[in-house]
Every structure is written in structure tokens, then in C-alpha cells.
Design an enzyme around this catalytic site. Structure first.
Site, mmCIF file in Angstrom:
data_model
loop_
_atom_site.group_PDB
_atom_site.id
_atom_site.type_symbol
_atom_site.label_atom_id
_atom_site.label_comp_id
_atom_site.label_asym_id
_atom_site.label_seq_id
_atom_site.Cartn_x
_atom_site.Cartn_y
_atom_site.Cartn_z
ATOM 1 N N ASP A 8 -5.478 -4.779 5.691
ATOM 2 C CA ASP A 8 -4.970 -3.418 5.599
ATOM 3 C C ASP A 8 -5.966 -2.651 4.706
ATOM 4 O OD1 ASP A 8 -2.966 -1.285 5.547
ATOM 5 O OD2 ASP A 8 -2.724 -1.864 3.461
ATOM 6 N N ASP A 10 -5.483 1.041 2.982
ATOM 7 C CA ASP A 10 -4.882 1.746 1.839
ATOM 8 C C ASP A 10 -3.951 0.796 1.073
ATOM 9 O OD1 ASP A 10 -6.119 4.070 2.637
ATOM 10 O OD2 ASP A 10 -4.406 4.769 3.793
HETATM 11 P P1 B16 Z 1 -3.286 8.991 8.103
HETATM 12 P P2 B16 Z 1 -2.729 1.610 5.748
HETATM 13 C C1 B16 Z 1 -1.565 4.021 5.990
HETATM 14 O O1 B16 Z 1 -2.709 3.240 5.788
HETATM 15 C C2 B16 Z 1 -1.011 4.548 4.670
HETATM 16 O O2 B16 Z 1 -0.550 3.460 3.864
HETATM 17 C C3 B16 Z 1 0.143 5.486 4.949
HETATM 18 O O3 B16 Z 1 0.654 6.015 3.731
HETATM 19 C C4 B16 Z 1 -0.341 6.636 5.870
HETATM 20 O O4 B16 Z 1 0.726 7.503 6.190
HETATM 21 C C5 B16 Z 1 -0.917 6.014 7.148
HETATM 22 O O5 B16 Z 1 -1.974 5.138 6.809
HETATM 23 C C6 B16 Z 1 -1.447 7.065 8.096
HETATM 24 O O6 B16 Z 1 -2.527 7.716 7.501
HETATM 25 O O7 B16 Z 1 -2.440 10.179 7.880
HETATM 26 O O8 B16 Z 1 -4.583 9.005 7.324
HETATM 27 O O9 B16 Z 1 -3.521 8.697 9.573
HETATM 28 O O10 B16 Z 1 -1.958 1.205 4.546
HETATM 29 O O11 B16 Z 1 -2.137 1.117 7.074
HETATM 30 O O12 B16 Z 1 -4.208 1.306 5.646
HETATM 31 MG MG MG Z 2 -1.420 -0.320 2.983
#
Ligand code: B16
Ligand code: MG
Length: 211
Positions: A8, A10
């Protein structure tokens, strides 16, 4: 023996939750919604539109699809501006050294992130060079806890889910990994989750799993 790790982004490799928070807060404040850090935690691993639904559910008003799309676009614009603050120093040496070590041990490495901004984040943090494949919000139709993003990552690497570990910080991500038939490694919030197979305290603990 497993052949690959799918990470993953974030909350595992780098930390963009403060930027997500700041960008959503602007919208929530304007709509007088009681958005705080605790609600922000519920957005980990959840897609942008589903995150918006969680935030809007804090109030009693309903919004049209057009309004929702506009809120999400505004949030993303503010978020991408904040991402411009990121530099390679936002990724810990421990993370880079562990990724290098896993490569040396012969593992293939991939990204499995819900974020559509993954290419920008990988670029800002100079992370792309460590990975053999990237699966992200741009190549999926269903977000975590659906396993699609991880199954695609395994497919891009040429492996089955049984060959790969998933490394996640979010409960939705662990659920996605389990639903796809992967062995899950949980860090941060996911370390205390009952469905996590292997809990780790710090990133380099992954090496103990691998060896
Ligand atoms: P975006 P991950 C996720 O990343 C985030 O944890 C989540 O908070 C966010 O809403 C989602 O990506 C979508 O992000 O708006 O940039 O497309 O933890 O799966 O790496
Ligand atoms: Mg994450």
C-alpha cells in the site's frame, strides 16, 4: 516461499494523510460538517468518492451527483497542490533500505494503492525505481475492501495471490488482501486489527518475515 510483496502507498511507504485531512477540511468547513482527525482515520484506503460520502454523512443534507463531483474535484485540486510539498526526504531511509534488501533477496515488489494520485506521489518521492509493477486507483473499478487493486498488482507481476504478501496500514486494505487470498502484513492502525495475519511495529520488521 513467497515471491513478492505488494505495498500500500499512503500510510505504509509515505504519509499523505495530513494532506488528505487539510484538503477535505476546507470542503467540510465550508459545508459546516464536523470533520476531524478521527473521521480522517476512517478514510484510510477508501476511495475519493467513498471518502466524500463518509464526510457528507456527518451532516443531514443531501447533495446532487453534480455537487458531489464538484466537491471531489475541489478536494483533489487542493490535495495535489499540497502534494507539491513532498520531496524524497518524506520517505524514511528505513523504507528505502528495506525495499533494496528485499530486492537483493530476490523478491519482486509492487504498489497496490487506491490513490489515483499514485504516479504523482511516486514521482515526488522518487520511489518508482524500487517497483516492478504499479497497480493503483487508475486501473481499478472497485476500491478496497474489494481485492481488485491487489489482484491486478499480482497479475502485473505474473504471480498468483498465494505467491504474495500484502503490506497495509488500513483495515479496508487488510480486508481486501484477505478477500483476494493473500497473506497480510499490518503496520500502524492495521497492526492491531484482528484479521491481520502478521503484525509489525516498524517497516524493517518485514525483513524478518521474508527471511
Ligand atoms: P486519491 P492508499 C488511499 O491510498 C488513501 O489512504 C485514501 O485516504 C484516499 O482516499 C485514497 O487513496 C484515494 O486517493 O483521492 O488520491 O485517488 O492508502 O490505498 O495508498
Ligand atoms: Mg494506506
Amino acid at each position: 516461499m513467497k515471491k513478492a510483496f505488494i505495498f500500500d502507498l499512503d500510510g505504509v511507504l509515505c504519509f499523505t494523510d495530513k494532506y488528505h485531512y487539510e484538503a477535505w477540511k476546507t470542503i467540510a468547513d465550508r459545508l459546516s460538517l464536523p470533520f476531524d482527525e478521527k473521521v480522517n482515520d476512517r478514510l484510510r484506503g477508501v476511495s475519493r468518492m467513498e471518502s466524500l460520502e463518509i464526510i457528507l454523512s456527518l451532516g443531514g443534507k443531501t447533495y446532487t451527483e453534480d455537487e458531489k463531483v464538484k466537491f471531489a474535484e475541489e478536494k483533489n485540486e487542493a490535495y495535489r497542490k499540497l502534494l507539491e510539498n513532498m520531496t524524497p526526504s518524506d520517505v524514511a531511509d528505513e523504507v528505502r533500505n528495506t525495499l533494496k534488501e528485499l530486492h537483493k533477496c530476490g523478491y519482486k515488489l509492487a504498489i497496490g494503492s487506491s490513490s489515483k494520485n499514485t504516479p504523482l506521489i511516486l514521482d515526488r518521492c522518487d520511489l518508482k525505481k524500487y517497483f516492478d509493477a504499479v497497480s493503483d486507483g487508475n486501473n481499478i473499478t472497485r476500491s478496497k475492501p474489494d481485492p481488485e487493486v491487489f489482484l491486478k498488482a499480482a497479475e502485473y507481476l505474473g504471480f498468483n495471490s498465494g505467491d504474495c504478501y500484502i503490506v497495509e496500514d488500513a483495515e479496508a486494505g487488510i480486508d481486501a488482501g484477505k478477500a483476494g487470498g493473500f497473506v497480510t502484513i499490518g503496520i500502524g492502525c492495521a497492526a492491531g486489527y484482528e484479521k491481520t495475519d502478521i503484525a509489525i511495529k516498524t517497516f524493517k520488521d518485514i525483513l524478518r518475515t521474508a527471511i
